[in-house]
Write a protein that holds these residues in place. Sequence first.
Motif, PDB file in Angstrom:
ATOM      1  N   GLN A  47       0.864  -1.180   0.000  1.00  0.00           N
ATOM      2  CA  GLN A  47       0.000   0.000   0.000  1.00  0.00           C
ATOM      3  C   GLN A  47       0.899   1.227   0.000  1.00  0.00           C
ATOM      4  O   GLN A  47       1.896   1.266   0.726  1.00  0.00           O
ATOM      5  CB  GLN A  47      -0.908   0.057   1.226  1.00  0.00           C
ATOM      6  N   HIS A  48       0.530   2.252  -0.753  1.00  0.00           N
ATOM      7  CA  HIS A  48       1.418   3.406  -0.871  1.00  0.00           C
ATOM      8  C   HIS A  48       1.254   4.420   0.257  1.00  0.00           C
ATOM      9  O   HIS A  48       1.821   5.507   0.190  1.00  0.00           O
ATOM     10  CB  HIS A  48       1.241   4.088  -2.234  1.00  0.00           C
ATOM     11  N   LEU A  84       7.175   4.904   4.318  1.00  0.00           N
ATOM     12  CA  LEU A  84       8.179   4.819   3.261  1.00  0.00           C
ATOM     13  C   LEU A  84       9.563   4.691   3.879  1.00  0.00           C
ATOM     14  O   LEU A  84       9.936   5.478   4.755  1.00  0.00           O
ATOM     15  CB  LEU A  84       8.103   6.068   2.381  1.00  0.00           C
ATOM     16  N   LYS A  85      10.358   3.722   3.396  1.00  0.00           N
ATOM     17  CA  LYS A  85      11.684   3.483   3.958  1.00  0.00           C
ATOM     18  C   LYS A  85      12.801   3.565   2.924  1.00  0.00           C
ATOM     19  O   LYS A  85      13.918   3.960   3.249  1.00  0.00           O
ATOM     20  CB  LYS A  85      11.719   2.102   4.637  1.00  0.00           C
ATOM     21  N   GLU A 113       7.121  -0.230   4.980  1.00  0.00           N
ATOM     22  CA  GLU A 113       6.807  -1.177   6.039  1.00  0.00           C
ATOM     23  C   GLU A 113       5.342  -1.581   5.953  1.00  0.00           C
ATOM     24  O   GLU A 113       4.479  -0.749   5.702  1.00  0.00           O
ATOM     25  CB  GLU A 113       7.082  -0.548   7.409  1.00  0.00           C
ATOM     26  N   GLY A 114       5.061  -2.843   6.155  1.00  0.00           N
ATOM     27  CA  GLY A 114       3.674  -3.284   6.140  1.00  0.00           C
ATOM     28  C   GLY A 114       3.496  -4.570   5.363  1.00  0.00           C
ATOM     29  O   GLY A 114       4.382  -5.015   4.629  1.00  0.00           O
ATOM     30  N   VAL A 115       2.344  -5.164   5.542  1.00  0.00           N
ATOM     31  CA  VAL A 115       1.961  -6.387   4.836  1.00  0.00           C
ATOM     32  C   VAL A 115       0.704  -6.096   4.029  1.00  0.00           C
ATOM     33  O   VAL A 115       0.042  -5.080   4.217  1.00  0.00           O
ATOM     34  CB  VAL A 115       1.717  -7.557   5.810  1.00  0.00           C
ATOM     35  N   ASP A 119       3.677   8.571   4.726  1.00  0.00           N
ATOM     36  CA  ASP A 119       2.977   7.621   5.589  1.00  0.00           C
ATOM     37  C   ASP A 119       1.560   8.149   5.777  1.00  0.00           C
ATOM     38  O   ASP A 119       1.172   9.143   5.148  1.00  0.00           O
ATOM     39  CB  ASP A 119       3.701   7.408   6.928  1.00  0.00           C
ATOM     40  N   LYS A 120       0.779   7.539   6.637  1.00  0.00           N
ATOM     41  CA  LYS A 120      -0.627   7.921   6.776  1.00  0.00           C
ATOM     42  C   LYS A 120      -0.820   9.313   7.369  1.00  0.00           C
ATOM     43  O   LYS A 120      -1.941   9.829   7.376  1.00  0.00           O
ATOM     44  CB  LYS A 120      -1.373   6.893   7.629  1.00  0.00           C
ATOM     45  N   HIS A 121       0.265   9.915   7.844  1.00  0.00           N
ATOM     46  CA  HIS A 121       0.142  11.229   8.487  1.00  0.00           C
ATOM     47  C   HIS A 121       0.965  12.311   7.790  1.00  0.00           C
ATOM     48  O   HIS A 121       0.950  13.464   8.248  1.00  0.00           O
ATOM     49  CB  HIS A 121       0.569  11.132   9.954  1.00  0.00           C
TER      50      HIS A 121
END
Length: 407
Positions: A7-8, A12-13, A396-398, A347-349
């Motif tokens: 998911q975008h 972000l890393k 990061e994430g699944v 990221d979401k924020h």
Amino acid sequence: MKYSVYQHWDPLKVCIVGRSYNPEFYKFIKNDRVRLVMERIARETEEDYQKLINLLESFGVRVLRPTVSDNYQDYIADGKISIPPMTPRDYSIMHGDTFFFSSSNMLSRLTAQWEILKGDSWPAHPPTTDEEFRELPDFIKKEICDFWKIDLADLDRVDLRDGFGNIKKQSIWEFTWRDVADEISKGAEVVTIAPDCFNDCNFNAAMVSRIGRDIYIGTPDPSQLNISITTIDEISRYYPHHRWHVVDTAGHVDGTFCPVVPGLIVSLYDVQEYEKTFPGWEVIYVNEQNWRQFGSFLQLKEKNKGKWWVPGEELNDEFTDFVEQWLGHWVGYVEETVFDVNMLVIDKHNVVCNNYNKEVFDAFERRGITPHVINFRHRYFWDGGLHCITSDVHREGVMEDYFPERT
């Protein structure tokens, strides 16, 4: 570290940030009225890149960048100067844990497809050199050519390392992107040739929106809608755990709409099927940019058909003629894209955008999102916004399922 993107809006890393040629690159231009403008564009473009890079690094993002030299002769192919690696989003995508890179290398294509094509009497491993391919039995080469939809006679006339293009283009690609590809390969599989069905659907991150299990693919123009729909079944063979959708964007997805976070979309007015594709999500529509406010742009429009714009150089005929003759393939049709929706989600924020929009920023505030404004000043010359000039390599994430009611 293993790389992946599902998911975008996940944190972000690792991210690719594009690069233009340096000001020194243009020293071969004798005409001061042309060279000084190109040097200014190069200098200011890199300044804006650095603003973006500094912001990303402040969030702990590792930035990868392509390589360029200052010798223009290194980039001459087909009698023109190759476009700089400005917009990695247009020819790459991290899909799950596989990174796809555009390339004309047909041997790489064959390697990626060998297990699909291989018959009982075929060699266990694909050829790795042009010579090894030529030594394959004719019936194998014929089956490969039939799958690629080309004639064997045509294939015999090309170098497989380059495909049907200029071999100089492949060497430019290798020089420009090899270090980036090598770094990514430490954390993910890198595929430089996608299956043909992916190419039919323009499978790159500018044309694709990754929303967990749901993948939305845009169309380059309305005539491609049926072509894209018919290839979905074939794509599903490669990734059956995803749900695939075609959205008739008639252009890059990232220039048409941006699902910022779960439940919120920023979109142009002419995309109206969100109740079907994103049921229940809030949609903030932004007006298309009114080019009448850019009076100086209209002075140039008749000369270059609206393809590019450098503010202050509208009446510089020498510069206009140089761009049209030598760099016309660098620039896109700026009137087709509204860069306000061309945003990079950290990221979401946290979201990076080009400028201020009251309705959008109010929606951000309601959802606890901080907008970070970076003005990519020459986006009208390069035809690429903040999303275009990046390509996310790891978040990061699944994989999530945001529409579990779908089968």
